[in-house]
Design an enzyme around this catalytic site. Structure first.
Site, PDB file in Angstrom:
ATOM      1  N   CYS A  48       1.341   5.379   0.719  1.00 32.95           N
ATOM      2  CA  CYS A  48      -0.075   5.765   0.688  1.00 32.95           C
ATOM      3  C   CYS A  48      -0.741   5.108   1.871  1.00 32.95           C
ATOM      4  O   CYS A  48      -0.592   3.893   2.067  1.00 32.95           O
ATOM      5  CB  CYS A  48      -0.760   5.256  -0.581  1.00 32.95           C
ATOM      6  SG  CYS A  48      -0.459   6.261  -2.004  1.00 32.95           S
ATOM      7  N   GLU A  49      -1.514   5.871   2.635  1.00 34.69           N
ATOM      8  CA  GLU A  49      -2.036   5.316   3.881  1.00 34.69           C
ATOM      9  C   GLU A  49      -3.023   4.169   3.665  1.00 34.69           C
ATOM     10  O   GLU A  49      -3.295   3.409   4.563  1.00 34.69           O
ATOM     11  CB  GLU A  49      -2.668   6.405   4.743  1.00 34.69           C
ATOM     12  CG  GLU A  49      -3.899   7.054   4.158  1.00 34.69           C
ATOM     13  CD  GLU A  49      -3.674   8.524   3.888  1.00 34.69           C
ATOM     14  OE1 GLU A  49      -2.588   8.878   3.391  1.00 34.69           O
ATOM     15  OE2 GLU A  49      -4.590   9.309   4.169  1.00 34.69           O
ATOM     16  N   ASN A  50      -3.568   4.051   2.446  1.00 33.98           N
ATOM     17  CA  ASN A  50      -4.454   2.933   2.167  1.00 33.98           C
ATOM     18  C   ASN A  50      -3.699   1.654   1.822  1.00 33.98           C
ATOM     19  O   ASN A  50      -4.311   0.694   1.363  1.00 33.98           O
ATOM     20  CB  ASN A  50      -5.465   3.298   1.074  1.00 33.98           C
ATOM     21  CG  ASN A  50      -4.804   3.866  -0.157  1.00 33.98           C
ATOM     22  OD1 ASN A  50      -3.864   4.643  -0.060  1.00 33.98           O
ATOM     23  ND2 ASN A  50      -5.281   3.484  -1.318  1.00 33.98           N
ATOM     24  N   GLY A  51      -2.384   1.634   2.028  1.00 29.86           N
ATOM     25  CA  GLY A  51      -1.685   0.361   1.982  1.00 29.86           C
ATOM     26  C   GLY A  51      -0.664   0.149   0.892  1.00 29.86           C
ATOM     27  O   GLY A  51      -0.488  -0.975   0.434  1.00 29.86           O
ATOM     28  N   SER A  90      -0.337  -0.005   7.997  1.00 33.07           N
ATOM     29  CA  SER A  90      -0.036   1.278   7.369  1.00 33.07           C
ATOM     30  C   SER A  90       0.066   2.387   8.411  1.00 33.07           C
ATOM     31  O   SER A  90       0.972   3.224   8.364  1.00 33.07           O
ATOM     32  CB  SER A  90      -1.126   1.602   6.351  1.00 33.07           C
ATOM     33  OG  SER A  90      -0.818   2.794   5.688  1.00 33.07           O
TER      34      SER A  90
END
Lengths: 232, 236
Positions: A48-51, A90
């Protein structure tokens, strides 16, 4: 003609093409449904690009942890072996070519693999890009999941995108409700089609000129019920 | 004199933020938002701000409340549009707020570059798209790249999980997101931590943001959950 695939069947079909061991990012919307349909014998790590690396299933109602959400802001879980990291790391994973596959939605895909999925360019709309451009540019393979045509029947696979681009020449394969199409060096090649649909029928619903793969197969998916969505 | 960056109140934490400041605010959607610090900034009164955040506020509290109070001149973000982002949408449609949309990875890297003393960088992201218009481009290894410049902030408002008196920080799960890069990129980094622990209580191996990037710490032991508030609205 056989009925086109429903959204869960489309997500199921994408899932079949994700090799075990892959690191995969699922875009917001229909791409998120892919995680519901993975073959059980394959281990795949979702980014997930938010980490988050190692995103697990959606959190059960009443058990949400709002520090653990997807890029679409839905509460999820983390698998054993997950890792958390900051946004700069990320996107280093994304841009640096470490991500095997990004599964993204699309407004339009061009014959050359250009992707338009972030803006219709209409006056009055608020521009919003999120991580779409980084994912499209950075992932080693870009799978697009989309209905074959718009609700009005206009083709979405076209010679050149008319909407503003997300990235140029990046799409690997397109999974629609009618076909699986690979973007080759000489344009889109039909790898699978639903039964009862002729190549000419498919071409008539497609703006770009298609080539039929000599090994083209029937696009089949099991009967699937619609999956539940979290209310937030 | 021993170093202790703790301040007694939220009011003390946001003291001195100037009109016209560039304020980086951590958080992604509702995860990692320093809601109490943002509310303290509203009380403090600074105006004409430029806000850097991944989004542009959801619901009616936190950043959305700061926008509604008319304190923000410009938002630099990657994704201002969501079903619950009502305040920003209204301001933007009425032409009352300026917007700079930046791809999320470029936003993170611009902040990181700002904190790391890098004068700019070339990224393939956005090459050939409207977001690269007017920007210098260069072909590197056969691929188009776009020149992007760093973002420096005057102030960063950060939500952390644990902080020690020096300002070493840890975060919780995906609430980390932009906080480490923003802490680096700001001249004045202000942190609200769920728990302030003693020196040595955070294993040095586990420190995520080292204290050199932090200036003020205030403990907010039970922070508002913007997401839980939104969920309540949905289920009503």
């Amino acid at each position: 003609m056989t009925a086109p695939l429903n959204r869960d069947q489309m997500a199921w079909r994408v899932a079949q093409d994700i090799p075990g061991g892959s690191y995969v990012n699922l875009g917001i919307g229909m791409p998120e449904m892919v995680s519901n349909h993975l073959p059980e014998d394959r281990q795949i790590i979702f980014h997930c690009e938010n980490g988050i690396l190692g995103m697990g299933p959606v959190a059960a109602m009443g058990e949400e942890d709002f520090d653990l959400v997807t890029a679409g802001k839905k509460p999820v879980t983390a698998i054993a072996g997950a890792a958390f990291f900051d946004s700069a790391d990320s996107f280093a994973m994304i841009r640096g070519g470490h991500l095997d596959i990004a599964v993204l939605g699309a407004f339009q895909v061009s014959a050359g693999g250009d992707l338009a999925n972030w803006s219709t360019g209409l006056a009055g709309s608020t521009p919003a890009v999120g991580g779409a451009m980084d994912l499209a540019q950075g992932a080693r393979a870009v799978f697009v999941i989309t209905e074959h045509t718009t609700k009005d029947g206009a083709p979405k696979i076209i010679p050149e995108c008319s909407y503003p681009l997300t990235a140029a020449g990046v799409v690997t394969s397109v999974f629609t409700d009618l076909a699986v199409i690979d973007i080759g060096k000489n344009g889109p090649v039909v790898r699978e089609m639903v039964a009862g649909l002729s190549f000419d029928d498919l071409q008539a619903r497609t703006g770009a000129t298609l080539t039929l793969s000599p090994t083209c197969k029937v696009l089949k998916a099991p009967a699937l019920k619609a999956t539940q969505r979290h209310p937030i | 004199m021993s170093i202790d960056k703790r301040v007694p109140s939220l009011e003390d934490a946001v003291r001195g933020i100037a009109d016209g400041a560039v304020v980086a605010i951590s958080g992604f959607g509702e995860a990692g938002n320093p809601t109490e610090l943002v509310h303290a900034l509203i009380e403090q009164g600074a105006k004409d701000l430029t806000v850097v955040n991944n989004n542009a506020g959801t619901g009616r509290m936190g950043l959305a409340k700061l926008l509604a109070a008319g304190r923000v001149r410009k938002v630099i973000c990657s994704f201002p549009r969501s079903a619950k982002s009502v305040v920003f949408q209204e301001l933007y449609k009425d032409g009352k707020i300026e917007l700079e949309v930046v791809p999320q990875g470029t936003l993170a890297e611009r902040l990181r570059a700002g904190g790391a003393g890098i004068g700019g960088f070339y990224t393939p992201t956005a090459a050939g798209t409207p977001l690269a218009e007017g920007k210098e481009t260069r072909i590197i290894d056969g691929r188009d790249h776009v020149l992007e410049f760093p973002i420096r902030a005057d102030v960063a408002l950060i939500k952390a999980d644990k902080a020690d008196p020096f300002g070493n920080l840890t975060y919780r799960k995906a609430a980390r997101n932009f906080a480490p890069a923003m802490a680096m990129a700001a001249t004045l980094t202000i942190v609200q931590a769920r728990e302030v622990v003693g020196l040595g209580d955070i294993d040095p191996e586990h420190v995520v943001t080292p204290s050199i990037f932090v200036d003020r710490i205030v403990e907010v032991s039970q922070p508002i959950s913007e997401a839980a508030a939104l969920l309540q609205q949905v289920s009503r």
